[in-house]
Design a protein around this motif. Sequence first.
Motif, PDB file in Angstrom:
ATOM      1  N   GLN A 126      56.281  45.066  34.242  1.00  0.00           N
ATOM      2  CA  GLN A 126      56.070  43.746  33.660  1.00  0.00           C
ATOM      3  C   GLN A 126      54.634  43.299  33.901  1.00  0.00           C
ATOM      4  N   TRP A 127      53.977  42.832  32.849  1.00  0.00           N
ATOM      5  CA  TRP A 127      52.609  42.337  32.985  1.00  0.00           C
ATOM      6  C   TRP A 127      52.630  40.903  33.489  1.00  0.00           C
ATOM      7  N   ILE A 128      51.904  40.642  34.577  1.00  0.00           N
ATOM      8  CA  ILE A 128      51.781  39.282  35.089  1.00  0.00           C
ATOM      9  C   ILE A 128      50.297  38.938  35.197  1.00  0.00           C
ATOM     10  N   ASP A 129      49.994  37.665  35.117  1.00  0.00           N
ATOM     11  CA  ASP A 129      48.611  37.206  35.197  1.00  0.00           C
ATOM     12  C   ASP A 129      48.157  37.134  36.649  1.00  0.00           C
ATOM     13  N   ALA A 130      46.872  37.406  36.848  1.00  0.00           N
ATOM     14  CA  ALA A 130      46.222  37.210  38.153  1.00  0.00           C
ATOM     15  C   ALA A 130      45.111  36.184  37.933  1.00  0.00           C
ATOM     16  N   PRO A 131      45.480  34.909  37.821  1.00  0.00           N
ATOM     17  CA  PRO A 131      44.503  33.879  37.482  1.00  0.00           C
ATOM     18  C   PRO A 131      43.479  33.680  38.591  1.00  0.00           C
ATOM     19  N   PRO A 132      42.301  33.195  38.249  1.00  0.00           N
ATOM     20  CA  PRO A 132      41.283  32.960  39.274  1.00  0.00           C
ATOM     21  C   PRO A 132      41.685  31.828  40.205  1.00  0.00           C
ATOM     22  N   ILE A 133      41.368  31.997  41.489  1.00  0.00           N
ATOM     23  CA  ILE A 133      41.540  30.967  42.512  1.00  0.00           C
ATOM     24  C   ILE A 133      40.155  30.707  43.086  1.00  0.00           C
ATOM     25  N   PRO A 134      39.687  29.463  43.067  1.00  0.00           N
ATOM     26  CA  PRO A 134      38.331  29.179  43.552  1.00  0.00           C
ATOM     27  C   PRO A 134      38.090  29.723  44.964  1.00  0.00           C
ATOM     28  N   ASN A 135      36.957  30.405  45.126  1.00  0.00           N
ATOM     29  CA  ASN A 135      36.504  30.989  46.400  1.00  0.00           C
ATOM     30  C   ASN A 135      37.501  31.993  46.978  1.00  0.00           C
ATOM     31  N   ALA A 136      38.286  32.612  46.117  1.00  0.00           N
ATOM     32  CA  ALA A 136      39.167  33.707  46.540  1.00  0.00           C
ATOM     33  C   ALA A 136      38.771  34.955  45.772  1.00  0.00           C
ATOM     34  N   PHE A 137      38.957  36.109  46.393  1.00  0.00           N
ATOM     35  CA  PHE A 137      38.752  37.386  45.727  1.00  0.00           C
ATOM     36  C   PHE A 137      40.102  38.052  45.496  1.00  0.00           C
ATOM     37  N   VAL A 138      40.160  38.853  44.440  1.00  0.00           N
ATOM     38  CA  VAL A 138      41.348  39.654  44.169  1.00  0.00           C
ATOM     39  C   VAL A 138      41.093  41.062  44.703  1.00  0.00           C
ATOM     40  N   CYS A 139      42.011  41.581  45.503  1.00  0.00           N
ATOM     41  CA  CYS A 139      41.902  42.938  46.039  1.00  0.00           C
ATOM     42  C   CYS A 139      42.994  43.811  45.445  1.00  0.00           C
ATOM     43  N   ASN A 140      42.667  45.062  45.184  1.00  0.00           N
ATOM     44  CA  ASN A 140      43.701  45.994  44.738  1.00  0.00           C
ATOM     45  C   ASN A 140      43.432  47.407  45.255  1.00  0.00           C
ATOM     46  N   ILE A 141      44.520  48.145  45.359  1.00  0.00           N
ATOM     47  CA  ILE A 141      44.508  49.523  45.850  1.00  0.00           C
ATOM     48  C   ILE A 141      44.015  50.451  44.748  1.00  0.00           C
ATOM     49  N   GLY A 142      43.238  51.469  45.142  1.00  0.00           N
ATOM     50  CA  GLY A 142      42.817  52.505  44.209  1.00  0.00           C
ATOM     51  C   GLY A 142      43.586  53.797  44.425  1.00  0.00           C
ATOM     52  N   ASP A 143      43.324  54.776  43.568  1.00  0.00           N
ATOM     53  CA  ASP A 143      44.052  56.046  43.600  1.00  0.00           C
ATOM     54  C   ASP A 143      43.937  56.773  44.932  1.00  0.00           C
ATOM     55  N   MET A 144      42.789  56.673  45.606  1.00  0.00           N
ATOM     56  CA  MET A 144      42.615  57.412  46.850  1.00  0.00           C
ATOM     57  C   MET A 144      43.430  56.813  47.994  1.00  0.00           C
ATOM     58  N   LEU A 145      43.638  55.502  47.991  1.00  0.00           N
ATOM     59  CA  LEU A 145      44.514  54.930  49.012  1.00  0.00           C
ATOM     60  C   LEU A 145      45.969  55.288  48.714  1.00  0.00           C
ATOM     61  N   ASP A 146      46.326  55.361  47.436  1.00  0.00           N
ATOM     62  CA  ASP A 146      47.641  55.866  47.034  1.00  0.00           C
ATOM     63  C   ASP A 146      47.818  57.280  47.590  1.00  0.00           C
ATOM     64  N   GLY A 183      50.496  45.959  45.273  1.00  0.00           N
ATOM     65  CA  GLY A 183      49.257  46.721  45.124  1.00  0.00           C
ATOM     66  C   GLY A 183      48.072  45.829  44.855  1.00  0.00           C
ATOM     67  N   PHE A 184      48.310  44.521  44.805  1.00  0.00           N
ATOM     68  CA  PHE A 184      47.284  43.493  44.584  1.00  0.00           C
ATOM     69  C   PHE A 184      47.517  42.354  45.559  1.00  0.00           C
ATOM     70  N   PHE A 185      46.434  41.689  45.984  1.00  0.00           N
ATOM     71  CA  PHE A 185      46.553  40.460  46.756  1.00  0.00           C
ATOM     72  C   PHE A 185      45.233  39.701  46.683  1.00  0.00           C
ATOM     73  N   TYR A 186      45.305  38.396  46.808  1.00  0.00           N
ATOM     74  CA  TYR A 186      44.115  37.562  46.911  1.00  0.00           C
ATOM     75  C   TYR A 186      43.720  37.462  48.381  1.00  0.00           C
ATOM     76  N   ILE A 187      42.416  37.282  48.625  1.00  0.00           N
ATOM     77  CA  ILE A 187      41.974  36.994  49.985  1.00  0.00           C
ATOM     78  C   ILE A 187      41.170  35.694  50.014  1.00  0.00           C
ATOM     79  N   VAL A 188      41.445  34.892  51.034  1.00  0.00           N
ATOM     80  CA  VAL A 188      40.635  33.715  51.361  1.00  0.00           C
ATOM     81  C   VAL A 188      40.248  33.865  52.830  1.00  0.00           C
ATOM     82  N   GLY A 189      39.394  32.983  53.310  1.00  0.00           N
ATOM     83  CA  GLY A 189      38.940  33.102  54.696  1.00  0.00           C
ATOM     84  C   GLY A 189      38.050  34.305  54.920  1.00  0.00           C
ATOM     85  N   HIS A 190      37.392  34.774  53.869  1.00  0.00           N
ATOM     86  CA  HIS A 190      36.590  36.008  53.925  1.00  0.00           C
ATOM     87  C   HIS A 190      35.183  35.785  54.456  1.00  0.00           C
ATOM     88  N   GLY A 191      34.718  34.539  54.453  1.00  0.00           N
ATOM     89  CA  GLY A 191      33.410  34.229  55.022  1.00  0.00           C
ATOM     90  C   GLY A 191      32.224  34.493  54.125  1.00  0.00           C
TER      91      GLY A 191
END
Length: 326
Positions: A221-241, A33-41
């Motif tokens: 289980q709680w896991i960390d989503a640490p920052p990655i330089p020039n990457a964004f974190v994306c996640n799904i919201g309730d409406m996509l669910d 339900g989460f992913f990082y994106i790079v190459g976003h421009g």
Amino acid sequence: MEIPVVDIAGLVSGTEARHAVAEKIGRACRDFGFFYIVGHGVDEPLQQRLEAVSRQFFSQDLQTKLAIAMARGGRAWRGYFPVGGELTSGRPDLKEGIYFGAELPEDHPPVKAGTPLHGPNLFPSGWPEFKETVLDYMAAMTRVGHALMAGLSLSLGLEESYFADRYTADPLVLFRIFNYPAPSGSPEESGYGVGEHTDYGLLTILKQDLSGGLQVKIKSQWIDAPPIPNAFVCNIGDMLDRLTAGRYLSTPHRVWNPAGQDRLSFPFFFDPNFNAEVKPIETGVVNDNKEARWDRASVHAFRGTYGDYLLSKVSKVFPELRRKVL
């Protein structure tokens, strides 16, 4: 249990590689339900300017920041709120922030009609760089949002324009700049900047500074989503669910500030049009995980427009403004 990183350059450029990108996004949505994106421009100097003007804004005294208080934003629900001014699950968040949305003039039809969450933004006076930077960043993120929704359509085996045709040709875009002051102790002692929650809409695209502190709940289980330089974190919201009948689940997350200094966060929400009626894709099966959700609420029981859903949620975040807006 590491959140995947997806290079979306193929989606942004519209090449044949977008199908492979969509497959990776689909896998990430099903597993995390989460992913990082790079190459976003998105231009790095623009991101750096955004961070610089944001730090400058929050370094001002409270009275100066309150010149653009949310109470002045009216039905547009824009402007600044101080630490403790926003609630999550009924508890004050340990953050301050500014709410923005699409910049709409007073003669725009939804604004003239008094539609909540539509209207002009509030910007500090005499500071054109702040306004220009925020609006340029929102425009860049809107382009990324359109590309990602095309990828999500493909990931579900749908026409590339499925979401655009039904929900996001004219999306409701909301942008926040949050500042989390350095805490006095651990999250158990001083509380979380934002407690456990899921996002309301389709897709969140998050820029975070290098402080860390974002945590995601995967399989209890709680896991960390640490920052990655020039990457964004994306996640799904309730409406996509809801739209995917639970095939892609909105994932709980929370935030605390582990740094000994202020932490900046920039969530951008790319959501259905305010008046769009959100209906699930016909799959024959609904995976309703309300018993496992943080709030025990079913996103699949909802009926109505996205605006109805959003107002029912946001009015709990700012109860003082609710009486003025709804």
